[in-house]
Design a protein around this motif. Structure first.
Motif, short mmCIF file in Angstrom:
data_model
loop_
_atom_site.label_atom_id
_atom_site.label_comp_id
_atom_site.label_asym_id
_atom_site.label_seq_id
_atom_site.Cartn_x
_atom_site.Cartn_y
_atom_site.Cartn_z
N ASP B 163 0.82 -1.22 0.00
CA ASP B 163 0.00 0.00 0.00
C ASP B 163 0.85 1.27 0.00
N TYR B 165 3.72 1.53 -1.32
CA TYR B 165 4.25 1.63 -2.68
C TYR B 165 3.22 2.26 -3.62
N TYR B 166 1.98 1.75 -3.57
CA TYR B 166 0.95 2.28 -4.46
C TYR B 166 0.66 3.75 -4.18
N GLU B 170 1.22 6.42 -7.10
CA GLU B 170 0.02 7.14 -7.54
C GLU B 170 0.30 8.65 -7.47
N CYS B 204 -4.56 5.21 -14.62
CA CYS B 204 -4.15 3.83 -14.91
C CYS B 204 -2.88 3.82 -15.76
N MET B 207 0.03 4.47 -13.56
CA MET B 207 0.35 3.32 -12.70
C MET B 207 1.13 2.28 -13.52
N LEU B 211 4.94 0.98 -12.91
CA LEU B 211 5.18 -0.45 -12.67
C LEU B 211 6.18 -0.99 -13.71
N LEU B 240 7.72 -2.64 -6.05
CA LEU B 240 6.87 -3.81 -5.90
C LEU B 240 7.61 -5.14 -6.08
N THR B 284 4.38 -8.24 -10.29
CA THR B 284 4.34 -6.84 -10.71
C THR B 284 3.72 -6.72 -12.10
N ALA B 287 0.06 -7.09 -11.73
CA ALA B 287 -0.53 -5.85 -11.21
C ALA B 287 -0.69 -4.84 -12.34
#
Lengths: 325, 325
Positions: B163, B165-166, B170, B204, B207, B211, B240, B284, B287
């Motif tokens: 979390d 990391y996200y 973000e 998106c 993200m 990633l 991640l 990853t 994800a």
């Protein structure tokens, strides 16, 4: 100097107590760590001079400040605080407002990014106040940074010219005070002539404020300053007294010989005494007086008498206790 | 990957050539020194990904971009550049876009204040585009800084959670790409549902973009990256793949033993190989695939077919050439 006493508009003092809450709320996000970083200098106090100029310009003390008047002051204080966060990283300052600087407490990385966050919050509040204030604050930040670049570029430059000095202080100090008065005049929907007059008063106030600071750096006691006198000389910031002194036919050559590099404590004190022995302080005082006169002139067209009288007293008060020669 | 080829909207490529002139004009002030500093990274080139997202979201390639569409892209690119100026000071980076970083060329002081100047210019352009865009950009800058703080705070933290990391990516990457699409949708006055859909697509896209970057840091060759692989591990940024690997029952304990401190070249390579030996890369990749799917879903409601197809191809292209396991 008690600025509220000099201003003589008690309602403004009441408004500014309200502003403290808004100021904290405007940066608090709910993450305890980040909140500590962003409120660090808010909690350390400060004169809130920019909000004072904004709120007084808006209300003249004749009525309570509206929420927009207060938010204008908050946006300006946040921009000022953001610049302190970044300045202290640049200067490697360890103390600010008698507490650890943000960089000293949290490191340079956090201080840079927290300064950016304060700018973001300032810009968001400005956007809520409309495009005129959003644009004004953005242009002011651009002037502020140009002033800082001008100062960095001329550091340790013994050929720094008076014009370089004025360009730097107009950007780094006067532009934000001019914007403060202007924002207040806008949130209060004053007529265009008063908006311009208050903007010009703020600019003059900022110039006098910085000239005063630069005189005090040369003549005040270490205790009064909270740092050693002559610090600017040691750090290569050659202010108006020093520029005059470097051009003095008697001590100029000796002073130039010493400057151009960082100074140790003994050299700093020696250089400071050389500056004080010239007419550099008197010339700087005279320059400040001309900006005080311009400030009075700008205010002359403002119909609101208590504000005119209050601001005139406030700008005069900046020269109190300064050596005139 | 040639992003314009993937997007398949040739008019957008033409628009972006126009944008280059506006971008330079937006920061040039007339002072040769300052202008060199502020155009340094503009001149170094770059993909102009954020302006591309903004202009494509505005026009869908179906018409030439208006001046406002282009200025929206300029404001976003300036904010991105400002964050690079500050990031490079924080990371002590020496190279950016194959040229000296601004801090390496001009020093930290100038790099900090020049970054502030670029933010000021971004905010001024945003203010000219109206309060909605001014507010949006200010809020985006706040998210960006929060993401950076989140990353700094968890650096070298072996207990960094997924979390955390996200939240960090973000903020530091996806928020600006979401804002890019949103700004274009606003300057084009698209209906509210499309504004939200494009914003979500941009998030998106951001993200997936980050990633992808974090997978490449683990698996690409030094030549592809222009820096040694595993750099994030060495610098304490546990992305991640590393978070998954630290929780691996086989190599996790050994990896945790190595991490938590800066790594030398040999340790970095060893840690990287440990990460690659786990399912961290596959997780990853998976994800990233879910964000690709969310991006497609968001675009599904956009009526404009060439844009829908173009953006869907673009987000898919981010996964090309990546190892799936």
């Amino acid at each position: 100097m008690n600025i509220h006493e000099r201003l003589g508009l008690p309602q403004v003092e009441t408004d500014l107590r309200q502003l403290e809450t808004l100021l904290t709320e405007s940066v608090v996000f709910g993450d305890p760590y980040l909140d500590n970083v962003t409120t660090h200098l808010i909690n350390a106090g400060g004169k809130r001079l920019r909000p004072l100029l904004a709120v007084a310009s808006a209300t003249g003390g004749a009525r309570a400040a509206t929420r927009d008047d207060l938010l204008g002051g908050v946006a300006l204080e946040l921009m000022h605080l953001a610049s302190l966060y970044h300045d202290d990283v640049m200067d490697e300052a360890e103390v600010r407002r008698n507490v650890d600087s943000v960089n000293a407490r949290y490191g340079n990385l956090i201080a840079i990014v927290a300064g950016d966050y304060l700018m973001a919050r300032s810009a968001a509040i400005a956007a809520d106040l409309g495009t005129e204030i959003a644009g004004l604050l953005a242009r002011t930040l651009a002037w502020l940074t140009r002033g800082q670049v001008a100062e960095v570029r001329t550091s340790f430059d013994r050929d720094r010219q008076i014009d370089d000095y004025y360009l730097a202080i107009e950007g780094k100090t006067a532009s934000l005070m001019a914007a403060s008065c202007r924002v207040g005049a806008i949130t209060a929907q004053r007529p265009a002539t008063e908006v311009e007059a208050l903007d010009e008063f703020g600019r003059c106030f900022g110039m006098v404020y910085q000239l005063r600071d630069d005189i005090l750096d040369m003549v005040a006691t270490d205790g009064q300053l909270g740092k050693p006198a002559g610090q600017d000389l040691a750090e290569g910031v050659y202010t108006l007294p020093a520029i005059h002194a470097m051009n003095d036919s008697v001590v100029g050559p000796q002073l130039r010989e010493m400057l151009g590099k960082p100074l140790n404590d003994e050299e700093r004190e020696q250089a400071r005494q050389l500056v004080v022995s010239t007419d550099g302080i008197a010339a700087t005082y005279a320059a400040a007086r001309t900006f005080v006169a311009q400030g009075h002139e700008a205010m002359a067209i403002v119909a609101d008498e208590p504000l005119r009288v209050g601001f005139s007293r406030l700008i005069e008060a900046l020269l109190e206790g300064l050596p005139e020669a």
